[in-house]
Scaffold this active site. Sequence first.
Site, mmCIF file in Angstrom:
data_model
loop_
_atom_site.group_PDB
_atom_site.id
_atom_site.type_symbol
_atom_site.label_atom_id
_atom_site.label_comp_id
_atom_site.label_asym_id
_atom_site.label_seq_id
_atom_site.Cartn_x
_atom_site.Cartn_y
_atom_site.Cartn_z
ATOM 1 N N GLU A 251 0.874 -1.166 0.000
ATOM 2 C CA GLU A 251 0.000 0.000 0.000
ATOM 3 C C GLU A 251 0.916 1.223 0.000
ATOM 4 O OE1 GLU A 251 -2.695 0.402 3.335
ATOM 5 O OE2 GLU A 251 -3.339 2.361 2.619
ATOM 6 N N ARG B 227 4.637 -12.461 9.806
ATOM 7 C CA ARG B 227 5.264 -11.164 9.738
ATOM 8 C C ARG B 227 6.659 -11.254 10.374
ATOM 9 N NH1 ARG B 227 3.237 -5.903 9.184
ATOM 10 N NH2 ARG B 227 1.315 -6.619 8.262
ATOM 11 N N LYS C 267 4.606 0.911 8.980
ATOM 12 C CA LYS C 267 4.691 2.211 8.310
ATOM 13 C C LYS C 267 4.064 3.314 9.151
ATOM 14 C CE LYS C 267 3.073 0.200 4.683
ATOM 15 N NZ LYS C 267 2.412 -0.120 3.427
HETATM 16 P P1 ATP Z 1 2.639 -1.850 7.717
HETATM 17 O O1 ATP Z 1 1.928 -2.193 8.981
HETATM 18 O O2 ATP Z 1 4.079 -1.595 7.908
HETATM 19 O O3 ATP Z 1 1.972 -0.769 6.940
HETATM 20 P P2 ATP Z 1 1.425 -3.592 5.892
HETATM 21 O O4 ATP Z 1 1.303 -5.073 5.915
HETATM 22 O O5 ATP Z 1 0.197 -2.799 6.117
HETATM 23 O O6 ATP Z 1 2.567 -3.195 6.861
HETATM 24 P P3 ATP Z 1 1.643 -3.394 3.059
HETATM 25 O O7 ATP Z 1 2.166 -2.295 2.237
HETATM 26 O O8 ATP Z 1 0.194 -3.674 3.025
HETATM 27 O O9 ATP Z 1 2.093 -3.120 4.550
HETATM 28 O O10 ATP Z 1 2.471 -4.724 2.791
HETATM 29 C C1 ATP Z 1 2.852 -5.229 1.551
HETATM 30 C C2 ATP Z 1 3.195 -6.686 1.719
HETATM 31 O O11 ATP Z 1 4.287 -6.841 2.607
HETATM 32 C C3 ATP Z 1 2.028 -7.450 2.306
HETATM 33 O O12 ATP Z 1 1.910 -8.681 1.642
HETATM 34 C C4 ATP Z 1 2.418 -7.626 3.743
HETATM 35 O O13 ATP Z 1 1.811 -8.753 4.292
HETATM 36 C C5 ATP Z 1 3.953 -7.725 3.654
HETATM 37 N N1 ATP Z 1 4.582 -7.299 4.904
HETATM 38 C C6 ATP Z 1 4.409 -6.124 5.552
HETATM 39 N N2 ATP Z 1 5.105 -6.090 6.695
HETATM 40 C C7 ATP Z 1 5.757 -7.272 6.785
HETATM 41 C C8 ATP Z 1 6.637 -7.859 7.750
HETATM 42 N N3 ATP Z 1 7.000 -7.204 8.859
HETATM 43 N N4 ATP Z 1 7.117 -9.092 7.500
HETATM 44 C C9 ATP Z 1 6.768 -9.758 6.383
HETATM 45 N N5 ATP Z 1 5.937 -9.268 5.452
HETATM 46 C C10 ATP Z 1 5.430 -8.046 5.635
HETATM 47 MG MG MG Z 2 -1.361 -2.001 5.436
#
Ligand code: ATP
Ligand code: MG
Length: 561
Positions: A35, A262, A272
């Site tokens: 995202e 994760r 983020k």
């Molecule tokens: P954040 O909470 O940092 O915003 P998010 O999962 O909302 O993380 P996205 O941009 O939606 O962030 O993530 C893109 C991809 O990366 C998704 O498939 C997500 O599951 C994966 N991802 C995000 N954070 C991690 C992590 N700490 N370890 C492994 N995969 C991750």
């Molecule tokens: Mg997200």
Amino acid sequence: MGEEEKSLNFIEHIVEDDLANGYGDGDLRFRFPPEPNGYLHIGHASSICLNFGLGLRYNAPVNLRFDDTNPAKEEKEYVDAIKKDVAWLGYEWDTECFASDYFQQLYNWAVELVKQGKAYVDSQSSEEMAQQKGTPTEPGTESPFRNRTIEENLELFEGMKNGDFDEGTHVLRAKIDMASSNMLMRDPIMYRILHKPHHRTNTDWCIYPMYDWTHGESDYIEQVSHSLCTLEFLPHRELYNWFLDQLVDSNKLRPKQREFARRNLSHTVVSKRKLLQLVESKVVDGWDDPRMPTISGLRRRGYTPESIRNFADTIGIAKRENIVDVSLLEFHVREHLNKITPRVMAVLNPLKIVITNYEEGKEEWLDAENNPEDENAGNRKVPFSRELYIEQEDFREEANRKFFRLKLGGEVRLKNGYIIKAESCTKDANGNVTEVQCTYDPKSKSGSGTEESLRKVKGTLHWVSVSHAISAEVKLYDRLFTDASPDTHKDKDFMDFVNPDSLRKVTGYLEPSLKEAKIGDRFQFQRLGYFNVDTDSTVEKLVFNRTVTLRDTWAKLEQKS
Ligand code: ATP
Ligand code: MG
């Protein structure tokens, strides 16, 4: 090769099973779906390496898909940063995709669901809807709007799309099951009204699809075979499948969602939202501050793509969440930088020494090996003269036998140079040593082949010649948080654990060969660590970051305490 010998992870097993049960090679397709609401961090690197690693292993395309359904938090700046980071990590995506490109298709499908009586417009407030959700053990209550006629629903949904209503007045919900044991199946929201311009579709839309209604459908449109996400989406899988059930054409591939854990890193936060908080509160100097666990921060700090990929590879993927110690990431960067960086000498906490039996005004350019780990790295010349800087820590007037550095009456070798002996020292009014007078053994020059040059003394010190040294700002970093898992405390906010001493700036004195160093260039400052030229560096003022120390001093400290 090594790749083949490695055992398969559980996601690879799933893919292998699918291949054995009828998927053709050409059916495989993966995606990385960020995202664009912030910069990528080290947690994302795991997901990137997993998805792109699968693409490489199975020779399958991998899309870079921006999951851009929330105009309130998303920006083009983030899209650009994400592209730069993925490319820098060394991966090539097949197609750059945006969920926003599917808004019309998604809308058309939603209209179909309304026509089939599988979606309806709810005109309650979000509080009212929340009250009707029920609990995991008690069923929810059906909305009074649940049985609106199809005509009424179509008219209202179109009105929502046309901007006839204010935010919060209506939503489109899927009509599933208010008694489902999975709360996500209790008539989930598919669309909400947001009168906000989108970074790509501008004001074309004022209704935006929710994650669950977007993600699986985007996978389906792109014909992604395996949609890999993190474990918190496990309960969403049922809904992912329900939406697909309403659409999937049997001639087309049906994507499947699978989940992995994760990755968290110690002494930092990988979210983020929290990283944005650090940026906005100016605890750090932007998303690419070298203390940030973002890909851009690590890049600026001097990390290599290889070291991050090796780290992600080593920790692999798991089914359960855990915290990986940041020292493992540091280990990987050290290991790579050891192979590739030229060695140079720099002094960060200078103490002047004068070699009293070395001719005044004389200079010699000594041979120095660039990298003992790389036989093609060659040699360079470093200037030697009567007045040199060594580190304050490398001299003591008196010390026990275990102190292998310079002490009065003791000898050390100067790296690439001569053996010197400390004869006396000068102190200021506070008793601090300001200068050490030494003598040198003229026959002991390194590499000269004389008996004296081979003579072993216990300590070897790095040094620079005072008159030849160039100065630079050197930024030394420590952990950004004092706690190993700052965001897991019930009674405290993660911001309470920010380390006030995570950045220290000093003036360093460097051997003159560094004058030509360019932004991004990496070096080993002998005995001090790995450093790179910071993006703030200019021709007038060189600025270096310490990427990592040579050894894990933190682990030692923790053992002691
Ligand atoms: P954040 O909470 O940092 O915003 P998010 O999962 O909302 O993380 P996205 O941009 O939606 O962030 O993530 C893109 C991809 O990366 C998704 O498939 C997500 O599951 C994966 N991802 C995000 N954070 C991690 C992590 N700490 N370890 C492994 N995969 C991750
Ligand atoms: Mg997200």
